[in-house]
Scaffold this active site. Structure first.
Site, PDB file in Angstrom:
ATOM      1  N   TYR A 209      40.330  23.234  32.319  1.00 20.87           N
ATOM      2  CA  TYR A 209      40.035  24.480  31.616  1.00 20.87           C
ATOM      3  C   TYR A 209      40.303  24.237  30.140  1.00 20.87           C
ATOM      4  O   TYR A 209      41.419  23.896  29.759  1.00 20.87           O
ATOM      5  CB  TYR A 209      40.912  25.620  32.143  1.00 20.87           C
ATOM      6  N   HIS A 242      31.869  27.335  34.910  1.00 25.51           N
ATOM      7  CA  HIS A 242      31.742  28.703  34.396  1.00 25.51           C
ATOM      8  C   HIS A 242      32.457  28.799  33.051  1.00 25.51           C
ATOM      9  O   HIS A 242      33.225  27.911  32.678  1.00 25.51           O
ATOM     10  CB  HIS A 242      32.283  29.739  35.400  1.00 25.51           C
ATOM     11  N   HIS A 313      35.420  26.176  32.245  1.00 28.29           N
ATOM     12  CA  HIS A 313      35.874  25.428  33.417  1.00 28.29           C
ATOM     13  C   HIS A 313      34.947  24.233  33.596  1.00 28.29           C
ATOM     14  O   HIS A 313      33.766  24.386  33.886  1.00 28.29           O
ATOM     15  CB  HIS A 313      35.850  26.337  34.656  1.00 28.29           C
ATOM     16  N   HIS A 392      31.895  36.391  41.405  1.00 30.67           N
ATOM     17  CA  HIS A 392      32.393  35.030  41.220  1.00 30.67           C
ATOM     18  C   HIS A 392      33.375  34.655  42.323  1.00 30.67           C
ATOM     19  O   HIS A 392      34.430  35.269  42.488  1.00 30.67           O
ATOM     20  CB  HIS A 392      33.080  34.881  39.859  1.00 30.67           C
ATOM     21  N   HIS A 394      34.227  30.705  44.835  1.00 31.35           N
ATOM     22  CA  HIS A 394      33.982  29.270  44.802  1.00 31.35           C
ATOM     23  C   HIS A 394      33.222  28.835  46.056  1.00 31.35           C
ATOM     24  O   HIS A 394      32.447  29.604  46.612  1.00 31.35           O
ATOM     25  CB  HIS A 394      35.309  28.531  44.613  1.00 31.35           C
TER      26      HIS A 394
END
Length: 539
Positions: A209, A242, A313, A392, A394
């Site tokens: 990140y 993202h 990310h 959102h 995963h």
């Protein structure tokens, strides 16, 4: 000279044809990166039908189909069409395996017209959303996985096809993308500004990140952001998972920062901008964010943001070294202010390690809540109006829905994607804005599938971990920026699950599944209701 005239005429015909199709249908998408396979469509909810046109740069047969949420051919509902000697053909077929699809006994796709112009085959057809045929797949709300193919030659016969030369898949929001006609024209004074990282050294590690502070244009009067476009460095489409853009006005002299978001070099006041008041959120596969004609995001001037934090990310599972990235977003803004200021509200389940998704589950649900106390104390008497949403999760995410409750009775859904696709996290647009009133509760429910996982999954930042979030765009702008919940760690202590650093114990829920269900259903969740800079707004 004559050859030049012919070439110009051919190009002009192609451009006019594309423009005509775009004007005739509500939606448009390129199915491939080269723009050789174009799809146009219009949905009709009253008649429960969809009209489709495909324009493909080939003189041969073309294929189109709906995949059973796998983006693969087996199990797909397909059509194959071509134009020969001025006559158009269209066959409704279904794919039992990776071979030529089988001719369907019930021909439910209706051919409207077909033509071949200057090396481009155009087919127009229609179909009911749900034909009732067991060999057909329905067109449904949420993300549709579409497949496409084509060949340079027509079939040998209507029963014999040469294998495709080009093929691929594309996820689309068939029902919930903004119609082309509803995209307002860009004002004459529109300007752009890049919110991007600059040559970020992406580490050779699975998950990174990265955070950068960026100063926005200095404006004497507040302007409106009316469009936000992803700017992903070419070749890095799979690297950028993202990104979020957060307001980060610190009330001090601007000093640019660019570090790992968890670095000790990141100042504490900048760190507090993360996860607070967002102006944009984008996920892999997403496209432009276009605002309705009467709505814009404030920028600069007396009350718009002046500094933002770009959080990205990076997903680098192959641990590739030496990557430099300059991705981000391009904002389009105008001084012709619109009627309403827009904002983003982040909702769902707070991302924490003690968000547990058990192993070997086909349909496991986790919920997060925006409480009625939070909306009661932080929304105006006339409410807010939601016009778009992005979900959102995963890799295990399968379905995400936001349910709206009033007086403890569900009255609506604000977002609903029953076929969530990790690789296509685009905004869905409501046909009409929906109003959230003070005292309403908003429940975000995420459904996961872990049938292929031997160990349980926890909440976290990597793509192998899970999240359960929804970002909604609304107007008019309010102070409230985040409204979510979490189940506290102590609720899970009786499960006696191994610590993160304990690699010797099996990471399974096993026979404690009923205990976990009981905790999820009975634990009183902690409510998090906050504004800019994580200012707590809950009573």
């Amino acid at each position: 000279m004559r050859l030049q005239v012919v070439i110009i005429v051919v190009i002009a015909c192609t451009i006019v044809n594309a423009a005509t199709l775009k004007d005739s249908y509500n939606h448009f998408a390129s199915m491939d990166e080269e723009g050789n396979y174009l799809m146009y469509w219009t949905t009709n909810d009253a008649a429960q039908t969809i009209d489709i046109a495909i324009s493909v740069k080939t003189k041969g047969w073309v294929g189109f189909g709906i995949s059973p949420y796998t983006s693969r051919m087996p199990g797909s509902d397909t059509v194959i069409g071509w134009v020969s000697n001025g006559k158009a053909y269209l066959q409704d077929r279904y794919a039992a395996s990776r071979t030529t699809p089988i001719l369907d006994a019930s021909q439910d796709y209706n051919l409207i017209s077909g033509e071949e112009i200057d090396g481009t085959t155009i087919l127009k057809f229609s179909r009911k959303y749900n034909t009732g045929d067991s060999k057909d797949l329905p067109f449904e709300a949420g993300t549709s996985r579409l497949i496409w193919s084509y060949h340079s030659s027509d079939p040998v016969s209507p029963e014999s096809f040469t294998i495709h030369q080009k093929q691929g898949s594309r996820s689309l929001n068939i029902f919930d993308s903004i119609p082309e006609i509803d995209k307002p024209p860009m004002p004459s004074d529109t300007q752009t500004f890049a919110i991007i990282h600059k040559n970020v050294p992406v580490p050779a590690q699975d998950t990174t990140y990265w955070c950068s502070t960026i100063k926005l244009p200095e404006l004497n009067e507040t302007a409106h952001i009316i469009k936000i476009s992803p700017h992903i460095q070419k070749g890095h489409e799979g690297l950028v998972h993202h990104l979020d853009i957060f307001i980060c006005d610190l009330g001090r002299e601007f000093v640019p920062e660019s570090h790992s978001c968890f670095s000790e070099n990141m100042p504490n006041d900048v760190r507090r901008c993360r996860g607070a008041s967002a102006i944009a959120a984008w996920g892999i596969g997403g496209e432009d964010i276009t605002f309705p004609a009467d709505v814009g995001l404030p920028l600069g001037g007396s009350y718009g943001p002046k500094v933002v934090l770009l959080e990205m990310h990076y997903d680098n599972p192959n641990l590739t070294p030496g990557i430099l990235d300059s991705s981000g977003m391009i904002i389009h803004y105008t001084h012709q202010k619109r009627r309403y200021d827009a904002g983003i509200l982040t909702m769902g389940r707070a991302t924490a390690r003690y968000l547990y998704v058990p192993e070997r589950q086909s349909h496991w649900q986790v919920a997060g809540y925006c409480s009625k106390d939070c909306t009661q104390n932080n929304l105006p008497p006339t409410g807010i109006h939601v016009f778009a949403a992005m979900s959102h999760a995963h890799l295990a995410g399968r379905e995400i829905v936001v349910k709206q409750y009033r007086n403890d009775v569900q009255i609506d859904t604000l977002a609903n994607n029953p076929h969530y696709d990790f690789n296509y996290q685009d905004y869905t647009y409501l046909k009409k804005p929906k109003t959230v009133m003070p005292g309403d509760q908003l429940s975000t429910v995420c459904t996961y599938n872990t049938e292929d996982r031997a160990n349980y999954t926890t909440g976290g930042l990597t793509t192998k971990d899970e999240m359960c979030l929804v970002f909604i765009y609304y107007y008019p702008l309010q102070k409230l920026a985040v409204c979510m919940s979490r189940v506290e760690l102590q609720e899970f202590k009786n499960l006696s699950l191994p610590a993160d650093n304990d690699s010797h114990k099996p990471r399974v829920i096993g026979n404690k599944l009923k205990d976990l269900i009981h905790i999820e259903n009975t634990a009183h969740p902690y409510q998090y209701c906050a504004g800019p800079g994580h200012e707590l707004l809950q009573k």
